[in-house]
Design an enzyme around this catalytic site. Structure first.
Site, short mmCIF file in Angstrom:
data_model
loop_
_atom_site.label_atom_id
_atom_site.label_comp_id
_atom_site.label_asym_id
_atom_site.label_seq_id
_atom_site.Cartn_x
_atom_site.Cartn_y
_atom_site.Cartn_z
N ALA A 1 -55.41 60.37 0.44
CA ALA A 1 -55.58 59.05 1.08
C ALA A 1 -54.74 58.00 0.36
O ALA A 1 -54.69 57.97 -0.87
CB ALA A 1 -57.04 58.65 1.06
N PHE B 1 -48.78 45.38 -20.70
CA PHE B 1 -48.87 46.68 -20.03
C PHE B 1 -50.31 47.13 -19.79
O PHE B 1 -50.54 48.21 -19.26
CB PHE B 1 -48.21 47.77 -20.88
CG PHE B 1 -46.74 47.55 -21.11
CD1 PHE B 1 -45.81 48.03 -20.20
CD2 PHE B 1 -46.28 46.87 -22.22
CE1 PHE B 1 -44.46 47.85 -20.40
CE2 PHE B 1 -44.93 46.67 -22.43
CZ PHE B 1 -44.01 47.16 -21.52
N TYR C 1 -55.84 47.84 -6.56
CA TYR C 1 -54.90 47.93 -7.69
C TYR C 1 -53.63 47.11 -7.40
O TYR C 1 -53.25 46.22 -8.18
CB TYR C 1 -54.55 49.39 -7.97
CG TYR C 1 -53.36 49.54 -8.87
CD1 TYR C 1 -53.43 49.12 -10.21
CD2 TYR C 1 -52.15 50.04 -8.39
CE1 TYR C 1 -52.31 49.22 -11.03
CE2 TYR C 1 -51.04 50.14 -9.22
CZ TYR C 1 -51.12 49.73 -10.53
OH TYR C 1 -50.02 49.81 -11.34
#
Ligand code: UDP
Length: 329
Positions: free
Chosen positions: A283, A73, A141
């Site tokens: 955004a 995680f 990401y």
């Protein structure tokens, strides 16, 4: 089984530690406490403050604790930051994860459960999202998560790693007993910010975008309870018994909920007004993201317990009202 939970002091990881123990397994935690909270993990759970990319340290833990399955995680997860500082994201989310996987393979630990994200889909053409739809992340990401997904496929083929990658939608809520919950710094998520606006702990919420092509003009998301997410990670264990297999699952409830609906739910649950101002779009926010989780619901022994936004917000409120300063108090 002995389950190593990397990032077990973080928001989703710490809830997973509890669920792993509740399912009769033995959790062991690695967390460098960059974002996690030591207090989120019970004192009787073995805890190692190490970096996941420290292959020697991780390898020793894998052997000493006789680890059967690794759950991972520990990732940086601020989309905006990933745009401005991509190297930070590639090094932690990809390079360090590859180090963890190399340590596992060196010690013969070949079962892996990975936190992926719906951000790997980018801006989808159709809703709800099914696992077979194209993945085209629009920020570093999401890209780092997709890169790891792809690495896992190669490792399954080459080394017999068996893995499951869960593509989370919007993790939300807190443990039923209100003793652990969400505590991010900075906090960017809608539900904690709306609760803190309601209590006056933070300034009025900014509602990002009211001109989206959605029924009430605000973004639609699929909020899924953190304990429901956690239980899927355990439900997948039997599938990992076969060497070299890989599975991808969306994890959501399948119910799209608008920002305005979340605000209403917070007002109902807390009995307080959520002060907010209407602000421009943020955004990188897709108008709508919600899951078709049929694959997880039919392929795993997994059911969503928290099906509506109010029940999810109620658990978050229990945590936030008892711990207004998070783990700081
Ligand atoms: N949102 C908002 N105000 C905030 C934070 C979030 O209006 O202060 C909106 C955001 O634009 C999105 C939704 O709430 O439509 C969920 O955002 P969050 O950051 O919680 O999760 P994300 O969907 O970005 O992973």
């Amino acid at each position: 089984m002995n389950i190593l939970i990397v990032g077990g002091a973080g928001y989703i990881g710490s809830h997973c530690v509890r669920q792993v123990a509740a399912a009769g397994h033995r959790p062991v935690v690695i967390d460098n406490l960059a974002f996690g909270h030591r207090a989120a993990v019970a004192p009787d759970v073995p805890f190692y403050d190490v970096n996941l990319g420290d292959e020697a340290a991780v390898g020793k833990i894998l052997v000493d604790e006789k680890i059967d399955i690794v759950m991972h995680f520990a990732a940086f997860a601020y989309v905006g930051e990933s745009v401005h500082d991509p190297l930070k994201y590639y090094f932690n989310n990809v390079v360090a994860t590859l180090g963890l996987l190399r340590a596992m393979l060196a010690k013969g630990v070949k079962k892996f459960v990975f936190s992926s994200t719906c951000a790997t889909y980018g801006i989808p053409e159709k809703m709800p999202l099914v696992e077979t739809m194209p993945q085209a992340p629009i920020n570093p990401y999401g890209q780092t998560k997709l890169d790891v997904e792809n690495a896992l496929k190669s490792l399954a083929l080459a080394h017999g790693l068996s893995f499951a990658a869960f593509r989370y939608f919007n993790a939300a809520g807190a443990a039923e007993d209100g003793t652990i919950g969400e505590d991010h710094n900075p906090e960017t998520h809608l539900i904690p910010l709306a609760i803190d606006a309601a209590t006056g702990k933070r300034p009025p919420l900014q509602l990002f975008g009211t001109d989206y092509p959605t029924p009430d003009g605000t973004c639609l998301r699929d909020y899924v309870h953190v304990d429901d997410l956690s239980r899927a990670h355990i439900a997948v264990f039997p599938k990992l018994e076969t060497p070299g297999v890989g599975f991808f699952y969306n994890l959501g409830t399948g119910t799209p909920t608008s920002v305005r609906e979340v605000i209403k739910a917070v007002e109902k649950v807390t009995g307080k007004k959520v002060p907010y101002t209407e602000a421009p779009r943020r955004a990188g926010d897709p108008p709508a993201l919600y899951a078709d989780s049929t694959k997880a619901k039919t392929g795993l022994d997994w059911k969503v317990k928290y099906n509506d936004i109010e029940s999810i917000v109620a658990t978050a409120w229990k945590w936030h009202s008892a711990h207004p300063n998070g783990f700081g108090k």
